[in-house]
Write an enzyme that holds these catalytic residues in place. Structure first.
Site, PDB file in Angstrom:
ATOM      1  N   LEU A  39       0.877  -1.186   0.000  1.00  0.00           N
ATOM      2  CA  LEU A  39       0.000   0.000   0.000  1.00  0.00           C
ATOM      3  C   LEU A  39       0.901   1.218   0.000  1.00  0.00           C
ATOM      4  CD1 LEU A  39      -2.568  -0.363   2.940  1.00  0.00           C
ATOM      5  CD2 LEU A  39      -3.135  -0.379   0.522  1.00  0.00           C
ATOM      6  N   GLY A  40       1.301   1.677  -1.129  1.00  0.00           N
ATOM      7  CA  GLY A  40       2.145   2.868  -1.162  1.00  0.00           C
ATOM      8  C   GLY A  40       3.489   2.650  -0.488  1.00  0.00           C
ATOM      9  N   GLY A  47       6.221   2.007   1.911  1.00  0.00           N
ATOM     10  CA  GLY A  47       6.383   1.479   3.265  1.00  0.00           C
ATOM     11  C   GLY A  47       5.110   0.942   3.902  1.00  0.00           C
ATOM     12  N   GLY A  48       4.023   0.886   3.130  1.00  0.00           N
ATOM     13  CA  GLY A  48       2.763   0.451   3.725  1.00  0.00           C
ATOM     14  C   GLY A  48       2.305  -0.889   3.189  1.00  0.00           C
ATOM     15  N   PHE A  49       1.713  -1.669   4.042  1.00  0.00           N
ATOM     16  CA  PHE A  49       1.230  -2.989   3.661  1.00  0.00           C
ATOM     17  C   PHE A  49      -0.180  -3.196   4.195  1.00  0.00           C
ATOM     18  CE2 PHE A  49       5.740  -3.043   3.786  1.00  0.00           C
ATOM     19  CZ  PHE A  49       6.100  -3.717   2.622  1.00  0.00           C
ATOM     20  N   GLY A  50      -1.026  -3.791   3.387  1.00  0.00           N
ATOM     21  CA  GLY A  50      -2.352  -4.092   3.886  1.00  0.00           C
ATOM     22  C   GLY A  50      -3.268  -4.503   2.736  1.00  0.00           C
ATOM     23  N   PRO A  51      -4.410  -5.074   2.952  1.00  0.00           N
ATOM     24  CA  PRO A  51      -4.836  -5.403   4.303  1.00  0.00           C
ATOM     25  C   PRO A  51      -4.141  -6.652   4.805  1.00  0.00           C
ATOM     26  CG  PRO A  51      -6.493  -6.143   2.718  1.00  0.00           C
ATOM     27  CD  PRO A  51      -5.398  -5.485   1.937  1.00  0.00           C
ATOM     28  N   LYS A  72       2.593  -0.015   8.715  1.00  0.00           N
ATOM     29  CA  LYS A  72       3.569   0.918   8.163  1.00  0.00           C
ATOM     30  C   LYS A  72       4.947   0.532   8.691  1.00  0.00           C
ATOM     31  CE  LYS A  72       4.510   5.670   7.154  1.00  0.00           C
ATOM     32  NZ  LYS A  72       4.175   6.140   5.844  1.00  0.00           N
ATOM     33  N   ASP A  85       2.638  17.039   6.517  1.00  0.00           N
ATOM     34  CA  ASP A  85       2.616  16.356   5.228  1.00  0.00           C
ATOM     35  C   ASP A  85       1.195  15.973   4.839  1.00  0.00           C
ATOM     36  OD1 ASP A  85       3.633  15.396   2.894  1.00  0.00           O
ATOM     37  OD2 ASP A  85       4.414  13.527   3.728  1.00  0.00           O
TER      38      ASP A  85
END
Ligand SMILES: *[C@@H]1O[C@H](CO)[C@@H](O)[C@H](O)[C@H]1NC(C)=O
Ligand SMILES: *[C@@H]1O[C@H](CO)[C@@H](O)[C@H](O)[C@H]1NC(C)=O
Ligand SMILES: *[C@@H]1O[C@H](CO)[C@@H](O)[C@H](O)[C@H]1NC(C)=O
Ligand SMILES: *[C@@H]1O[C@H](CO)[C@@H](O)[C@H](O)[C@H]1NC(C)=O
Ligand SMILES: *[C@@H]1O[C@H](CO)[C@@H](O)[C@H](O)[C@H]1NC(C)=O
Ligand SMILES: *[C@@H]1O[C@H](CO)[C@@H](O)[C@H](O)[C@H]1NC(C)=O
Ligand SMILES: *[C@@H]1O[C@H](CO)[C@@H](O)[C@H](O)[C@H]1NC(C)=O
Ligand SMILES: *[C@@H]1O[C@H](CO)[C@@H](O)[C@H](O)[C@H]1NC(C)=O
Ligand SMILES: *[C@@H]1O[C@H](CO)[C@@H](O)[C@H](O)[C@H]1NC(C)=O
Ligand SMILES: CC(=O)N[C@H]1CO[C@H](CO)[C@@H](O)[C@@H]1O
Ligand SMILES: CC(=O)N[C@H]1CO[C@H](CO)[C@@H](O)[C@@H]1O
Length: 720
Positions: free
Chosen positions: A412-413, A415-419, A431, A528
């Protein structure tokens, strides 16, 4: 027996007469709603509003025989006086007469000798003054030849007695100083000013005060921009809509009946109770459906400083946690007025800026109280209060399992992971923080614990964290509708965003940001804010993500200046991008950019108008100045019925992106402006007016010019 019969018949006769009497009066009453300088109202005659709602004339209150000029509902079977002209000077006979005189005054005269008993006033004079009773219960003086029928010289709505009627502006005109407030009757028989008054106090966050002479008895509010905080029964209900106006000219509160057939009013009684009434046809009577104060806990400051009132307890007064009664003897005698003392154990101290008074516990509509304390103190506090204030620490293996070893399928973008799915079934987003962004384990942990305490419906909820080896992870609730940029800037998907959804998103972001800026003395600056940091839940409610992180991971910085600018090109305010200065007003700038993006469906970054080379901000401002503001609106928003809200949003957006931080409104004003009509200041030229400005600013100070990547890191020159 004989006496009873003899008593009986004259009474019957008398009551018969009472019923006939008003009917006789009706025959003589003026059926018009207006009088001019050649006409008058004598005792026994009345004015009736055009829709038949209100009637104005002479009356005697309660058991008194004094005569007053007043206003009541025309059709109700219970005579209910809602306004009195000569409340302080009664007439003792039926010789009163109401007239309109030049140059525009409504006067009540003693017709025996012509002296003035009561008069309206006016700041200007007119040719042809008339007095009119409007169907909302407002008595107005205006010029009959004025083309604008709302251009009143005087109106009774500015000078209510003890009754608020829907449509009245209750509050203060800051230009003229005129305050519209309620003042109780002395008694049922006497409308002269009593002891109790009901005011809107416009200072700070506005609140409504019920006072007995000068002492505050009860408080509604403060108005937090959305509702009256801490007063569950002062919220809108299905019968009325509430409009709060707050700008440099006026601060006032107004209610509108949603259904004109519902007859309601709000009064302040001679015994100091504020009551909301509604007329019920079925029982042919008034029903009080709200009383304030509702219970003993509503009594202002009942439990004294640092005391807290809980109506479910006996006695209702207690002390805030870690406080004890200042004078236990008084408490035994049910005198709580001296309040509580802190029971500080000496290994830490609580800093209070002012006494905390008038606190009660509420099941709904309360406001959380945040208390800043030393971290050593906070740790003690956690220990003694068990798990509820602690944030779960997840084991790395649990997160690995939930995210399928940080599988790229789940990315997810940045550094992001999910679900990810935890064993219990809860969906999470993870994150993963790079280790060079870390300030140190302890600080990370403190920051995380602190962020976990920030809870608001428009902030993404942090569920836990994980520190293990090289890994520093944050675990959030998962947002099924991803981030705003994914849908907003997609020509097909953005059709799903109708205006109501967009406006809800704008308002939600504003509230979330207001909470960050204002909730605590720490003043969290997001730094940000951008479309990709706005996540959407299953109902498309916006939730701000990544808040607090910038503050935590921004490097060696002070409140005012930072050497490393962490932000996103297109959303950064000029003072931040160029000088590294950041404040809540830099977030306001980013918010303004977001609003303009949401309304237009266009990215600020990369937008360049073909004709004039302006960026989105410059383009929006140019349209606004040329009176073509609506040209900015996303063409997929077809329905014009929302245009007032759309225009208001654009105006607010432009105010937020003004060049100078001082000119930009605070988030509390933004929330107010979005929710209310009213005159806003003109927006000045935005910062970063053209694409060139941005590029210029960037190349002058950056060592790392970004091309198509969204993130920007600008390293400021070392201060000498
Ligand atoms: C006052 O109203 C009456 C009745 O409508 C009208 O006949 C009269 O001319 C009016 N007088 C003035 C001065 O407008
Ligand atoms: C008041 O009563 C009159 C006569 O019964 C009726 O014509 C009128 O519509 C009523 N007005 C209101 C506002 O109820
Ligand atoms: C008038 O006086 C009588 C007797 O004192 C009392 O019962 C009644 O409630 C009074 N009426 C009003 C309207 O105050
Ligand atoms: C009205 O004037 C008459 C005559 O001077 C006087 O007796 C009466 O008290 C006056 N009424 C009021 C309410 O001032
Ligand atoms: C009218 O009568 C009242 C009450 O007696 C008195 O106060 C007032 O001065 C009188 N006014 C005139 C114009 O005589
Ligand atoms: C009208 O009278 C009220 C009350 O006496 C006063 O506060 C206000 O300033 C007056 N307004 C004008 C326009 O004279
Ligand atoms: C609480 O106690 C500490 C230490 O005795 C003191 O410094 C502080 O002023 C007290 N705070 C209040 C609100 O009384
Ligand atoms: C932050 O900057 C100050 C002043 O330049 C310096 O004394 C301090 O050591 C720096 N702290 C860190 C963690 O770099
Ligand atoms: C951005 O610029 C850098 C260096 O100038 C270059 O290595 C990189 O490939 C560029 N990225 C894109 C997506 O063009
Ligand atoms: C979050 C936090 O600091 N929790 C601490 C609360 O106190 C217990 C017992 O002293 C500690 O073990 C926790 O770490
Ligand atoms: C506009 C949009 O994509 N809405 C979706 C948000 O998430 C819910 C639940 O997952 C979906 O049902 C909506 O279609």
């Amino acid at each position: 027996m004989m006496t009873t019969v003899q008593m009986d018949s004259p009474w019957k006769c008398f009551s018969f007469f009472l019923i006939i009497f008003p009917l006789i009066f009706q025959l003589f009453s003026v059926t018009a709603d207006t009088i001019n300088v050649t006409q008058s109202i004598r005792d026994g005659e009345t004015l009736v509003s055009s829709g038949g709602m209100f009637e104005m004339g002479f009356f005697s209150p309660g058991n008194s025989s004094n005569r007053y000029m007043g206003l009541w509902y025309n059709n109700l079977t219970v005579r209910t006086i809602v306004w009195v002209a000569n409340r302080e000077i009664p007439l003792t006979n039926t010789d009163g007469i109401l007239r309109v005189i030049n140059p525009g005054l409504l006067v009540l005269l003693n017709n025996t000798n012509g002296s003035t008993i009561w008069s309206s006033n006016a700041s200007r004079s007119v040719q042809n003054p008339v007095a009119q009773l409007l169907d909302n219960g407002n008595i107005v003086v205006r010029d009959a030849s004025d083309e604008n029928p709302e251009n009143f010289l005087w109106q009774s709505f500015d000078y209510p007695t003890d009754t608020y009627l829907p449509g009245m502006r209750f509050g203060k005109n800051l230009l003229t100083g005129l305050e519209t407030y309620l003042l109780s009757w002395r008694s049922n028989d006497d409308p002269s000013p009593g002891e109790y008054s009901f005011h809107l106090d416009p200072t700070g966050f506005p609140q409504i005060l019920l006072k007995r002479d000068e002492s505050v008895q009860f408080r509604i509010g403060p108005w937090n921009g959305i509702r009256f905080s801490g007063t569950p029964n002062a919220r809108e209900d299905p019968t009325y809509r509430l409009v709060f106006v707050m700008n440099e000219n006026e601060v006032n509160y107004r209610e509108y009946a949603l259904d004109r057939s519902v007859i309601s009013r709000f009064t302040i009684s001679s015994s100091g109770v504020a009551q909301r009434w509604t007329w019920v046809d079925r029982i042919q009577g008034w029903v009080v459906y709200m009383n304030m104060p509702a219970d003993i806990c509503d009594t202002y400051g009942l439990c004294g400083a640092y005391g807290i009132c809980n109506i479910g307890n006996s006695p209702s007064c207690g002390c805030l946690d870690r406080f004890v009664p200042r004078n236990p003897g008084d408490w035994v005698r049910a005198d709580w007025s001296n309040g509580c003392l802190n029971a500080s154990s000496g290994n830490g101290c609580l800093i209070w800026y002012e006494d905390l008074v008038d606190i009660r516990s509420l099941s709904t509509d309360g406001q959380d109280i945040y208390i800043r304390m030393a971290s050593s103190e906070a740790e003690n506090y956690n220990g003694s209060h068990g798990k509820d204030s602690e944030l779960p620490l997840f084991h790395l293996s649990v997160i690995m399992k939930a995210t399928d070893d940080f599988s790229m399928n789940n990315k997810l973008g940045e550094g992001g992971f999910g679900p990810g799915i935890l064993e219990g079934g809860q969906e999470i987003a993870v994150k993963r923080l790079s280790k060079d962004s870390m300030q140190g384990l302890c600080e990370f942990k403190n920051e995380v614990i602190f962020i976990a305490k920030l809870q608001h419906r428009n902030l993404v909820r942090l569920l836990g964290f994980c520190i293990q080896g090289e890994e520093n992870l944050l675990i959030y609730e998962y947002m099924p509708n991803k981030s705003l940029n994914v849908i907003l800037f997609d020509q097909t998907k953005n059709k799903l965003l109708d205006w109501q959804t967009r406006f809800n998103i704008i308002n939600g972001i504003a509230r979330g940001l207001l909470y960050l800026h204002q909730d605590s003395r720490l003043r969290i600056i997001h730094r940000d804010l951008k479309a990709s940091n706005i996540l959407l839940d299953s109902d498309m409610n916006p939730k701000i993500s990544d808040f607090g992180m910038a503050r935590c991971f921004g490097g060696n910085e002070t409140e005012a200046k930072t050497r490393r600018v962490v932000g996103t090109y297109g959303y950064m305010s000029p003072e931040y991008a160029v000088d590294g200065l950041f404040s809540v007003k830099s977030d306001v700038f980013s918010f303004g950019v977001l609003v303009l993006e949401i309304v237009s469906g266009r990215r600020n970054r990369g937008f360049s108008h073909t004709d004039n080379n302006l960026n989105l901000l410059g383009h929006a401002w140019t349209l606004y100045r040329e009176g073509r503001t609506l040209d900015l609106v996303d063409p997929s928003l077809g329905d014009s019925s929302y245009f007032p809200e759309v225009l208001r949003s654009i105006h607010v957006g432009l105010l937020c992106v003004q060049q100078s931080p001082e000119d930009r409104p605070s988030m509390s004003s933004v929330v107010l402006m979005l929710g209310n009509e009213g005159a806003f200041p003109k927006a000045k030229q935005p910062g970063f007016f053209t694409e060139r400005d941005v590029l210029g600013a960037r190349s002058s100070s950056s060592t790392n010019a970004p091309n198509s990547t969204n993130e920007v890191t600008i390293t400021m020159p070392e201060p000498r």
